[in-house]
Design a protein around this motif. Structure first.
Motif, PDB file in Angstrom:
ATOM      1  N   UNK A  69      11.057  20.313  -4.169  1.00  0.00           N
ATOM      2  CA  UNK A  69      10.178  20.694  -3.025  1.00  0.00           C
ATOM      3  C   UNK A  69       9.558  19.650  -2.034  1.00  0.00           C
ATOM      4  N   UNK A  70       9.594  19.875  -0.786  1.00  0.00           N
ATOM      5  CA  UNK A  70       8.780  18.836  -0.219  1.00  0.00           C
ATOM      6  C   UNK A  70       9.927  18.261   0.944  1.00  0.00           C
ATOM      7  N   UNK A  71       9.336  17.178   1.712  1.00  0.00           N
ATOM      8  CA  UNK A  71      10.319  16.541   2.455  1.00  0.00           C
ATOM      9  C   UNK A  71      11.004  15.716   1.809  1.00  0.00           C
ATOM     10  N   UNK A 113       0.618   8.254  14.609  1.00  0.00           N
ATOM     11  CA  UNK A 113       1.453   8.567  13.810  1.00  0.00           C
ATOM     12  C   UNK A 113       1.100   8.331  12.442  1.00  0.00           C
ATOM     13  N   UNK A 114       1.080   9.073  11.712  1.00  0.00           N
ATOM     14  CA  UNK A 114       0.419   8.900  10.302  1.00  0.00           C
ATOM     15  C   UNK A 114       1.543   8.344   9.308  1.00  0.00           C
ATOM     16  N   UNK A 115       1.068   7.902   8.343  1.00  0.00           N
ATOM     17  CA  UNK A 115       2.047   7.166   7.293  1.00  0.00           C
ATOM     18  C   UNK A 115       2.556   8.234   6.308  1.00  0.00           C
ATOM     19  N   UNK A 116       3.843   8.708   6.313  1.00  0.00           N
ATOM     20  CA  UNK A 116       4.109   9.872   5.356  1.00  0.00           C
ATOM     21  C   UNK A 116       3.920   9.809   3.701  1.00  0.00           C
ATOM     22  N   UNK A 117       3.578   8.208   3.340  1.00  0.00           N
ATOM     23  CA  UNK A 117       3.613   7.947   1.983  1.00  0.00           C
ATOM     24  C   UNK A 117       1.989   7.664   1.610  1.00  0.00           C
ATOM     25  N   UNK A 144       0.581  -1.148  -0.092  1.00  0.00           N
ATOM     26  CA  UNK A 144       0.150   0.235  -0.030  1.00  0.00           C
ATOM     27  C   UNK A 144       0.937   1.143   0.079  1.00  0.00           C
ATOM     28  N   UNK A 145       1.894   1.052   0.839  1.00  0.00           N
ATOM     29  CA  UNK A 145       2.858   2.481   0.739  1.00  0.00           C
ATOM     30  C   UNK A 145       3.218   2.626  -0.578  1.00  0.00           C
ATOM     31  N   UNK A 146       3.833   1.638  -1.455  1.00  0.00           N
ATOM     32  CA  UNK A 146       4.488   1.712  -2.674  1.00  0.00           C
ATOM     33  C   UNK A 146       3.400   2.369  -3.705  1.00  0.00           C
ATOM     34  N   UNK A 147       2.328   1.793  -3.631  1.00  0.00           N
ATOM     35  CA  UNK A 147       1.125   2.537  -4.428  1.00  0.00           C
ATOM     36  C   UNK A 147       0.892   3.888  -4.209  1.00  0.00           C
ATOM     37  N   UNK A 148       0.819   4.173  -2.968  1.00  0.00           N
ATOM     38  CA  UNK A 148       0.353   5.531  -2.621  1.00  0.00           C
ATOM     39  C   UNK A 148       1.276   6.599  -2.886  1.00  0.00           C
ATOM     40  N   UNK A 149       2.552   6.096  -2.614  1.00  0.00           N
ATOM     41  CA  UNK A 149       3.870   6.940  -2.987  1.00  0.00           C
ATOM     42  C   UNK A 149       3.723   6.992  -4.496  1.00  0.00           C
ATOM     43  N   UNK A 150       3.570   6.358  -5.316  1.00  0.00           N
ATOM     44  CA  UNK A 150       3.485   6.729  -6.564  1.00  0.00           C
ATOM     45  C   UNK A 150       2.271   7.350  -7.077  1.00  0.00           C
ATOM     46  N   UNK A 151       1.046   7.099  -6.742  1.00  0.00           N
ATOM     47  CA  UNK A 151      -0.122   7.592  -6.748  1.00  0.00           C
ATOM     48  C   UNK A 151      -0.404   9.325  -6.310  1.00  0.00           C
ATOM     49  N   UNK A 152       0.344   9.655  -5.454  1.00  0.00           N
ATOM     50  CA  UNK A 152       0.305  10.816  -4.936  1.00  0.00           C
ATOM     51  C   UNK A 152       1.192  11.927  -5.795  1.00  0.00           C
ATOM     52  N   UNK A 179      -0.336   9.752   0.775  1.00  0.00           N
ATOM     53  CA  UNK A 179      -0.893  10.959   0.344  1.00  0.00           C
ATOM     54  C   UNK A 179      -0.591  12.058   1.169  1.00  0.00           C
ATOM     55  N   UNK A 180      -1.388  13.230   0.719  1.00  0.00           N
ATOM     56  CA  UNK A 180      -1.344  14.474   1.565  1.00  0.00           C
ATOM     57  C   UNK A 180      -0.273  15.491   0.918  1.00  0.00           C
ATOM     58  N   UNK A 181      -0.017  16.836   1.558  1.00  0.00           N
ATOM     59  CA  UNK A 181       0.878  17.563   1.150  1.00  0.00           C
ATOM     60  C   UNK A 181       2.204  17.135   1.795  1.00  0.00           C
ATOM     61  N   UNK A 182       3.389  16.880   0.877  1.00  0.00           N
ATOM     62  CA  UNK A 182       4.706  16.473   1.125  1.00  0.00           C
ATOM     63  C   UNK A 182       5.444  17.598   1.938  1.00  0.00           C
ATOM     64  N   UNK A 183       4.761  18.802   2.163  1.00  0.00           N
ATOM     65  CA  UNK A 183       5.731  19.703   2.886  1.00  0.00           C
ATOM     66  C   UNK A 183       5.010  20.340   4.040  1.00  0.00           C
ATOM     67  N   UNK A 184       3.929  19.930   4.402  1.00  0.00           N
ATOM     68  CA  UNK A 184       2.923  20.433   5.476  1.00  0.00           C
ATOM     69  C   UNK A 184       3.202  20.293   7.032  1.00  0.00           C
ATOM     70  N   UNK A 185       3.989  18.952   6.610  1.00  0.00           N
ATOM     71  CA  UNK A 185       4.394  18.488   8.362  1.00  0.00           C
ATOM     72  C   UNK A 185       5.533  17.719   8.108  1.00  0.00           C
ATOM     73  N   UNK A 186       6.171  17.190   9.277  1.00  0.00           N
ATOM     74  CA  UNK A 186       7.062  16.057   9.290  1.00  0.00           C
ATOM     75  C   UNK A 186       6.768  15.069  10.000  1.00  0.00           C
ATOM     76  N   UNK A 187       7.480  14.014   9.635  1.00  0.00           N
ATOM     77  CA  UNK A 187       7.125  12.680  10.127  1.00  0.00           C
ATOM     78  C   UNK A 187       8.132  11.921  11.026  1.00  0.00           C
TER      79      UNK A 187
END
Length: 437
Positions: free
Chosen positions: A226-228, A415-419, A194-202, A421-429
């Motif tokens: 730009x982004x983490x 503790x959310x999953x960094x991969x 799931x992490x792989x798929x969301x990493x690509x899809x986002x 989706x969501x904005x890759x700059x809005x917070x740190x993980x």
């Protein structure tokens, strides 16, 4: 998605590279076209404030080390919400940056084929006499005909062209960033998850040019780093991933000029007597932004009511972009009647600092607070969170924001999953600092 064994591959989003094709691609240390025996990675940082540019630097460091290229820092320029022109060398000790990163690589067995030593040049060292990466003046074509005084030396090193009125380097990669996989890694454990798929899809499904670009002496990223860094570049091998997390930590968070670290230390130890909480209240920026950001503006009383259980120290340092003459400052003081409220203008440690350095010292100061509460969707807040994560003696590494109502001093937070989706700059993980060595 089927598993792929790679030697060294710049994998395109949603792409599968056959092993035979992967084996034919250049490795990080493979010979290729050079300039004076070197290959370079240059970049124009993301438009925006200091932390946006800090993110560009972090990703550029990762890509330079991963591809065995000398990192060229861009020329000085203005940045949003900063006073005057600035360059990365105004904030970071470049020699210390190189030494710390290369010590990490040496400790990893010399990189083992997955990391090359970091080499950093300023723009002046890379292109002496060139005032800017995008010079103003006659059109400069790829043969550097029609040279002008301020571009002649730059054309000796880099080919420049003009695209839609914006000058940039010929090898500009204008579409996002890339995903490197470490040497000999079997991706089956990651591919299909799931992490792989969301990493690509986002991320945008765009064409990459790193295969051809790897043979060029200069690769340029134009305003899209730009982004983490860990949400842009992912190494499936856990040991390699942790190495790059340490590289970014040592290249950026632990490489500030000593005078900036010393100023923050004085603020924490002397002005704030070593025991304080910290709030980041971003307000003026939001007031100038669109409706989505203006929704982040809260009254002083609302903030105080939300975060009161978290703030257990008698002293409260407030970092804010709110103008000194604003009526909001007295409101903040009144909202925390039992606190000794301090800010940059009331701390001796900030006196004599250049205006561009004040926000940096504030972030370092807040990183040492007992508890830190920040502003949602702020890269300033996010970087303080990561600095606190790096510090082994900071007990409370919670991610708290002023728009949330808290009822206890140490709430249990998911503790959310960094991969995911969501904005890759809005917070740190926590993945950026947990168990990285």
């Amino acid at each position: 998605m089927a598993a792929v064994t790679v030697v060294w591959v710049w994998v395109m989003w949603r792409s599968v590279i056959a092993p035979a094709a992967a084996a034919a691609l250049p490795r990080p240390n493979a010979p290729s076209a050079t300039v004076n025996g070197q290959r370079y990675l240059t970049f124009t940082p993301w438009n925006g404030g200091w932390n946006n540019r800090r993110m560009s630097l972090e990703i550029a460091v990762v890509l330079a080390v991963a591809t065995n290229r000398t990192l060229v820092l861009p020329p000085v320029s203005t940045a949003a919400q900063m006073h005057g022109e600035l360059g990365y060398e105004d904030f970071f000790d470049l020699k210390r940056m190189e030494e710390q990163v290369n010590a990490q690589i040496d400790g990893f067995g010399g990189g083992r084929g997955v990391a090359a030593p970091l080499r950093v040049l300023t723009w002046g060292e890379f292109a002496p006499g060139a005032a800017a990466m995008a010079p103003v003046g006659p059109r400069i074509d790829h043969d550097c005909r029609g040279r002008t005084k301020n571009t002649a030396n730059m054309c000796d090193r880099v080919k420049v062209l003009r695209d839609k009125g914006v000058p940039h380097l010929e090898w500009a990669l204008k579409e996002g960033v890339v995903l490197p996989l470490a040497t000999g890694v079997e991706t089956e454990a990651f591919a299909g998850t799931a992490a792989y798929e969301t990493f690509f899809q986002s991320r945008a499904d765009v064409t990459r040019r790193m295969y051809a670009a790897d043979l060029q002496p200069v690769v340029h990223f134009h305003k899209q780093l730009f982004g983490n860094f860990y949400q842009n570049v992912y190494f499936p091998d856990a040991a390699v991933r942790r190495l790059y997390y340490r590289i970014v930590r040592d290249a950026v968070a632990w490489a500030f000029h000593e005078r900036l670290v010393a100023a923050a230390s004085r603020a924490a130890a002397v002005d704030l007597q070593g025991d304080y909480d910290c709030l980041h209240i971003r307000r003026s920026d939001f007031a100038r932004a669109g409706a989505a950001y203006q929704a982040q503006i809260f009254t002083a009383d609302a903030i105080a009511q939300n975060v009161a259980p978290l703030l257990t120290s008698r002293r409260l340092y407030i970092a804010s972009d709110e103008p000194a003459a604003s009526s909001y400052w007295p409101q903040l003081q009144a909202a925390f009647p039992m606190k000794e409220v301090r800010h940059a203008r009331s701390c001796d440690a900030f006196r004599g600092l250049r205006p561009i350095h004040v926000p940096i010292v504030e972030m370092l100061t807040c990183s040492r607070a007992r508890t830190f509460v920040g502003t949602r969707m702020s890269t300033f807040t996010a970087f303080i969170t990561r600095l606190r994560g790096y510090a082994p003696d900071v007990e409370d590494k919670g991610v708290y924001t002023t728009d949330t109502k808290y009822t206890e001093a140490r709430p249990s937070l998911p503790v959310p999953d960094p991969y995911a989706g969501g904005k890759p700059w809005a917070r740190e993980y926590p993945t950026a600092w947990d168990d990285i060595g």
